[in-house]
Design an enzyme around this catalytic site. Structure first.
Site, PDB file in Angstrom:
ATOM      1  N   HIS A  90      20.951   8.296   8.498  1.00  0.00           N
ATOM      2  CA  HIS A  90      22.198   8.140   7.742  1.00  0.00           C
ATOM      3  C   HIS A  90      22.177   9.077   6.531  1.00  0.00           C
ATOM      4  CE1 HIS A  90      25.398   6.376   5.347  1.00  0.00           C
ATOM      5  NE2 HIS A  90      25.817   5.783   6.450  1.00  0.00           N
ATOM      6  N   GLU A 135      29.425  11.901  10.039  1.00  0.00           N
ATOM      7  CA  GLU A 135      29.856  11.401   8.740  1.00  0.00           C
ATOM      8  C   GLU A 135      29.935  12.566   7.759  1.00  0.00           C
ATOM      9  OE1 GLU A 135      26.945   8.381   7.568  1.00  0.00           O
ATOM     10  OE2 GLU A 135      25.419   9.911   7.790  1.00  0.00           O
TER      11      GLU A 135
HETATM   12  P1  PGA Z   1      31.889   3.915   4.134  1.00  0.00           P
HETATM   13  O1  PGA Z   1      30.504   4.122   4.901  1.00  0.00           O
HETATM   14  O2  PGA Z   1      32.855   3.338   5.128  1.00  0.00           O
HETATM   15  O3  PGA Z   1      31.579   2.950   3.013  1.00  0.00           O
HETATM   16  O4  PGA Z   1      32.331   5.246   3.654  1.00  0.00           O
HETATM   17  C1  PGA Z   1      30.501   4.798   6.138  1.00  0.00           C
HETATM   18  C2  PGA Z   1      29.164   4.883   6.813  1.00  0.00           C
HETATM   19  O5  PGA Z   1      28.174   4.373   6.322  1.00  0.00           O
HETATM   20  O6  PGA Z   1      29.108   5.495   7.900  1.00  0.00           O
END
Ligand code: PGA
Length: 229
Positions: free
Chosen positions: A92, A149
């Site tokens: 992540h 992301e």
């Molecule tokens: P968030 O986190 O929705 O708080 O931006 C997204 C993620 O951890 O993929």
């Protein structure tokens, strides 16, 4: 018809009693979910509680140790997770940023997860991260889920306008070229209001919500919005 994958990532949040309250409210709110695969990634301490709650959702962890069982104080090895989780978020962006996790560490974690039969949810913000992983192990492209992301969208809200989704979709297409047929999902400030902007794109098989998964009402509405698509 799309069968969306909806992931909730609680990050470093919730006491046991807050988790119990979440479970009670979620149960009352969700009704029947027919087509989505729901995966919740709570803290390790919540796994058993959520398992016993029988919510009809799959459980995942937010990380695994890069080491197998043994003398690694403080680590959670994949062997310890037997019977508790089916999926594992790996690499992540918050771990890469705050804990200096490199592509090499991510590589070992994906390897560990696969060795224990956990389905890796591999997180990338740049194509080079995927390329580095696959250089070491081309077979990683064939399993699990890949989570895109974009750094500027993680925990930042408000994002998710159709044009943001379109840009993300372009990245997903490039990722798909190197990852064969595994599902690619989107993460970054996903809400009940913007979830369909992502799910309506052919590139995305689902979404991951962090902030929106902490509130059981919001998480349930996000799922229900996806179900209507
Ligand atoms: P968030 O986190 O929705 O708080 O931006 C997204 C993620 O951890 O993929």
């Amino acid at each position: 018809m799309k069968k969306p994958i909806i992931i909730g990532n609680w990050k470093a949040n919730k006491t046991l009693s807050e988790a119990k309250d979440w479970i009670a409210t979620y149960k009352q709110t969700i009704g029947s979910v027919t087509k989505s695969t729901i995966i919740l990634c709570p803290g390790f301490i919540h796994l058993q509680l959520l398992q016993e709650a029988k919510l009809g959702i799959d459980l995942g962890v937010q990380d695994v140790s890069r080491f197998s069982s043994g003398a690694y104080t403080g680590e959670i090895s994949v062997g310890m997770l037997e019977g508790l989780a089916r999926y594992a978020l790996i690499g992540h962006s918050e771990r890469r940023k705050n804990l200096q996790e490199t592509d090499e560490v991510t590589f070992h974690k994906v390897k560990q997860a696969r060795s224990a039969g956990l389905i890796p949810i591999v997180c990338v913000s740049e194509l080079s991260q995927a390329e580095n992983l696959l250089r070491g192990a081309p077979e990683f492209s064939e399993t699990g889920i890949w989570l895109y992301e974009p750094l500027m969208a993680i925990s930042t809200g408000p994002m998710g306008e159709p044009e943001d989704a379109g840009v993300a979709g372009k990245f997903a297409r490039s990722l798909q070229q190197i990852t064969s047929s595994v599902p690619v999902i989107y993460g970054g400030s996903v809400t009940p209001e913007n979830v369909t902007n992502y799910l309506s794109l052919p590139e995305f098989s689902g979404v991951c919500a962090g902030g929106a998964s902490l509130d059981p009402h919001k998480f349930a509405s996000l799922i229900l919005a996806a179900e209507k698509l």
